[in-house]
Write a protein that holds these residues in place. Structure first.
Motif, PDB file in Angstrom:
ATOM      1  N   GLY A   4      32.446  28.088  33.534  1.00 15.54           N
ATOM      2  CA  GLY A   4      33.259  27.544  34.596  1.00 15.54           C
ATOM      3  C   GLY A   4      32.498  27.098  35.909  1.00 15.54           C
ATOM      4  N   LYS A   5      33.179  27.132  36.924  1.00 16.70           N
ATOM      5  CA  LYS A   5      32.463  26.645  38.216  1.00 16.70           C
ATOM      6  C   LYS A   5      33.221  27.543  39.423  1.00 16.70           C
ATOM      7  N   PRO A   6      33.104  28.746  39.319  1.00 18.26           N
ATOM      8  CA  PRO A   6      33.504  29.762  40.179  1.00 18.26           C
ATOM      9  C   PRO A   6      32.799  29.456  41.471  1.00 18.26           C
ATOM     10  N   THR A   7      33.113  29.678  42.631  1.00 19.64           N
ATOM     11  CA  THR A   7      32.696  29.579  43.759  1.00 19.64           C
ATOM     12  C   THR A   7      31.963  30.866  44.447  1.00 19.64           C
ATOM     13  N   SER A   8      32.404  31.793  43.797  1.00 24.19           N
ATOM     14  CA  SER A   8      31.825  32.888  44.340  1.00 24.19           C
ATOM     15  C   SER A   8      31.541  33.842  43.091  1.00 24.19           C
ATOM     16  N   ALA A   9      30.259  34.683  43.108  1.00 23.90           N
ATOM     17  CA  ALA A   9      29.987  35.572  42.078  1.00 23.90           C
ATOM     18  C   ALA A   9      30.440  36.996  42.506  1.00 23.90           C
ATOM     19  N   SER A  10      31.377  37.259  43.201  1.00 28.90           N
ATOM     20  CA  SER A  10      31.812  38.520  43.454  1.00 28.90           C
ATOM     21  C   SER A  10      32.863  39.022  42.278  1.00 28.90           C
ATOM     22  N   VAL A  11      33.325  38.206  41.693  1.00 31.05           N
ATOM     23  CA  VAL A  11      34.556  38.293  40.580  1.00 31.05           C
ATOM     24  C   VAL A  11      33.878  38.192  39.271  1.00 31.05           C
ATOM     25  N   MET A  52      42.436  32.380  33.489  1.00 36.88           N
ATOM     26  CA  MET A  52      41.242  32.980  33.264  1.00 36.88           C
ATOM     27  C   MET A  52      41.128  34.526  33.866  1.00 36.88           C
ATOM     28  N   ALA A  53      40.901  35.346  32.759  1.00 30.73           N
ATOM     29  CA  ALA A  53      40.915  36.871  33.099  1.00 30.73           C
ATOM     30  C   ALA A  53      39.709  37.186  33.974  1.00 30.73           C
ATOM     31  N   GLN A  54      39.973  38.027  34.926  1.00 26.48           N
ATOM     32  CA  GLN A  54      38.989  38.414  35.958  1.00 26.48           C
ATOM     33  C   GLN A  54      39.464  39.998  36.382  1.00 26.48           C
ATOM     34  N   VAL A  55      38.304  40.404  36.702  1.00 23.45           N
ATOM     35  CA  VAL A  55      38.329  41.902  37.062  1.00 23.45           C
ATOM     36  C   VAL A  55      37.170  42.332  38.364  1.00 23.45           C
ATOM     37  N   GLN A  56      37.660  42.935  39.221  1.00 23.44           N
ATOM     38  CA  GLN A  56      36.825  43.246  40.222  1.00 23.44           C
ATOM     39  C   GLN A  56      35.625  44.317  40.023  1.00 23.44           C
ATOM     40  N   THR A  57      36.384  45.633  39.049  1.00 21.71           N
ATOM     41  CA  THR A  57      35.490  46.537  38.698  1.00 21.71           C
ATOM     42  C   THR A  57      35.755  46.534  37.064  1.00 21.71           C
ATOM     43  N   ILE A  58      34.835  46.921  36.258  1.00 18.35           N
ATOM     44  CA  ILE A  58      35.117  46.903  34.838  1.00 18.35           C
ATOM     45  C   ILE A  58      34.466  48.219  34.376  1.00 18.35           C
ATOM     46  N   PRO A  59      34.873  48.750  33.208  1.00 21.35           N
ATOM     47  CA  PRO A  59      34.467  50.075  32.656  1.00 21.35           C
ATOM     48  C   PRO A  59      33.044  50.113  31.847  1.00 21.35           C
ATOM     49  N   GLY A  60      32.700  48.823  31.579  1.00 18.16           N
ATOM     50  CA  GLY A  60      31.219  48.680  31.081  1.00 18.16           C
ATOM     51  C   GLY A  60      29.976  48.867  31.865  1.00 18.16           C
ATOM     52  N   GLN A  61      28.811  49.022  31.192  1.00 18.03           N
ATOM     53  CA  GLN A  61      27.665  49.063  31.831  1.00 18.03           C
ATOM     54  C   GLN A  61      27.443  47.734  32.563  1.00 18.03           C
ATOM     55  N   ILE A  62      27.427  47.539  33.942  1.00 21.02           N
ATOM     56  CA  ILE A  62      27.104  46.494  34.699  1.00 21.02           C
ATOM     57  C   ILE A  62      25.398  46.149  34.631  1.00 21.02           C
ATOM     58  N   ILE A  63      25.113  45.243  34.301  1.00 18.55           N
ATOM     59  CA  ILE A  63      23.344  44.638  33.957  1.00 18.55           C
ATOM     60  C   ILE A  63      23.366  43.928  34.801  1.00 18.55           C
ATOM     61  N   GLU A 117      21.360  23.393  32.603  1.00 17.26           N
ATOM     62  CA  GLU A 117      20.971  23.978  33.567  1.00 17.26           C
ATOM     63  C   GLU A 117      21.634  25.190  33.805  1.00 17.26           C
ATOM     64  N   TRP A 118      21.121  26.355  34.415  1.00 17.48           N
ATOM     65  CA  TRP A 118      21.273  27.456  34.662  1.00 17.48           C
ATOM     66  C   TRP A 118      22.315  27.638  35.690  1.00 17.48           C
ATOM     67  N   PRO A 119      23.434  28.530  35.615  1.00 17.77           N
ATOM     68  CA  PRO A 119      24.400  28.926  36.545  1.00 17.77           C
ATOM     69  C   PRO A 119      23.466  30.026  37.561  1.00 17.77           C
ATOM     70  N   ASP A 120      24.138  30.348  38.667  1.00 21.88           N
ATOM     71  CA  ASP A 120      23.777  31.585  39.350  1.00 21.88           C
ATOM     72  C   ASP A 120      24.240  32.633  38.827  1.00 21.88           C
ATOM     73  N   ILE A 121      23.983  33.451  38.189  1.00 19.83           N
ATOM     74  CA  ILE A 121      24.415  34.700  37.571  1.00 19.83           C
ATOM     75  C   ILE A 121      23.921  36.127  38.335  1.00 19.83           C
ATOM     76  N   ARG A 122      24.840  36.830  38.761  1.00 22.74           N
ATOM     77  CA  ARG A 122      24.775  38.097  39.545  1.00 22.74           C
ATOM     78  C   ARG A 122      24.609  39.145  38.558  1.00 22.74           C
ATOM     79  N   ALA A 123      25.601  39.151  37.509  1.00 20.14           N
ATOM     80  CA  ALA A 123      25.513  40.395  36.696  1.00 20.14           C
ATOM     81  C   ALA A 123      26.479  40.023  35.482  1.00 20.14           C
TER      82      ALA A 123
END
Length: 402
Positions: free
Chosen positions: A70-77, A1-12, A101-107
């Motif tokens: 997915g079922k991530p346990t943290s929205a920090s990634v 599963m691809a994941q990054v801490q910071t990404i070059p796009g506009q974070i919304i 149902e909606w997941p808990d989306i940060r950005a």
């Protein structure tokens, strides 16, 4: 599963308030995304206790694929959720809608994919893939099989659904995904599945950016959404997430989509307490895949939930009534299948099945398939429509083997 801490796009930020555009009943939530044009990868940061997929609109067009299942346990990634063409440079309206149902989306963010191919009808050369052999049969078998020695148990339940309008020119295959490379081309329905480079279905259909996913020997499906497509009532699914049974780590998702009619069923392995396997596929010539076969199997590492099983059963009964050539009502289908439902609940709960001794097995089926279960062994025999040919699927202690 691809994941990054910071990404070059506009974070919304994904904040549902008066500043966010919603449709009249609040089902779709829209955001204006400014971009440089072309193909972008969608990354999302969210958490969820269960699989809660979202539909996606790019502009006015609803995409075939779902995201955030997915079922991530943290929205920090941030997790990569899919690849989309945002069109010409400027501002594009992007919408999200919960399947249930909606997941808990940060950005979320769209990241330009400079080298992504624009071809929508790619099929991999089979020379890229090698066949693998299973070498783990029998490992930990003693520990796994102890629970099944108490009473005869149906450790598997196989079902098939979809359109019965397959004609006389079709391809039917019993399949096992373990240890293989898989790729789907799809639009409103599934056009083609490719296993180790061998296509099943319409090789010239599909409207997605196809991606190949390697499925490990120990990988199981942790979640997906099932239903009939809006195209012509074919069996279809989306939002497949995988988990490695050995490490218990969530892995990459399989890129596959469709548009499903109501009702849909969202399979969640941890909630249901059963494994789900894709065991067969039926594709008419030059048309989308019409039917899929699946098998539910017990797993001693997770707890079976009868209430979740009954949610699945109500969905299956509804689907069977919709696709029945005999035009049976849901009540008639449920009445015919009620003895099997009772038996399966007893079996998956590891309860003693009435009137059957521990030295006996169990046989049940329909006009097209028969399931044979004895102790830790299960065989599914499928008869091909219009012929005497049989396809066999083998399970040992609830695990499918090719």
């Amino acid at each position: 599963m691809a994941q990054v801490q910071t990404i070059p796009g506009q974070i919304i930020p994904f904040v549902r308030n008066q500043d966010v555009d919603e449709d009249q009943d609040g089902s779709w939530v829209f955001f204006d995304v400014t971009h440089d044009g072309g193909v972008h990868d969608l990354f999302m940061a969210y958490e969820a206790e269960s699989s809660r997929p979202l539909r996606v609109k790019i502009g006015e067009v609803e995409m075939w694929v779902s995201v955030a299942f997915g079922k991530p346990t943290s929205a920090s990634v941030f997790l990569k959720e899919g690849t989309f063409d945002l069109g010409e440079a400027g501002t594009t309206r992007v919408g999200f809608k919960a399947v249930q149902e909606w997941p808990d989306i940060r950005a979320f963010s769209f990241v330009p994919e400079q080298h992504k191919s624009r071809s929508r009808r790619l099929h991999s050369n089979k020379s890229y893939f090698g066949n693998t052999s299973s070498d783990h049969i029998g490992k930990d078998m003693l520990q796994r099989s102890i629970r099944w020695n108490q009473s005869p148990t149906a450790i598997t339940f196989s079902f098939e659904f979809g359109s019965e309008n397959v004609g006389t020119d079709y391809e039917y295959q019993s399949i096992s995904l373990q240890g293989k490379s898989v790729k789907f081309t799809y639009g409103e329905a599934h056009d083609c599945m490719t296993l180790n480079g061998d296509p099943i279905g319409d090789q010239y259909g599909g409207e997605n950016f196809p991606e190949v996913t390697r499925i490990g020997e120990a990988d199981v499906i942790s979640s997906l959404a099932l239903g009939l497509s809006t195209y012509n009532g074919e069996a279809a699914f989306h939002s497949i997430a995988l988990q490695d049974q050995k490490t218990k780590q969530n892995k990459q998702r399989i890129l596959v989509g469709s548009v499903l009619q109501e009702p849909t069923w969202i399979y969640d392995r941890e909630k249901l307490g059963l494994n789900l396997w894709i065991t067969s596929v039926c594709a008419p010539s030059n048309r989308p895949i019409a039917r899929y076969g699946f098998t539910l199997s017990s797993d001693p590492t997770i707890d079976f939930d009868e209430k979740e099983f009954l949610v699945f059963w109500r969905w299956l009964v509804d689907i069977k009534s919709r696709t029945s050539k005999r035009r049976l009502t849901a009540e008639q289908v449920d009445d015919k299948m009620s003895p099997l439902r009772t038996f399966l609940i007893e079996s998956f709960s590891n309860s003693t099945v009435a009137h059957v001794s521990r030295n006996e097995g169990w046989l049940y089926g329909t006009r097209y398939h028969v399931s044979l279960t004895y102790d830790v062994f299960s065989l599914l025999l499928c008869r091909m429509p219009g012929s005497d040919e049989l396809k066999i699927t083998f399970f040992l202690d609830g695990i499918q083997y090719d």
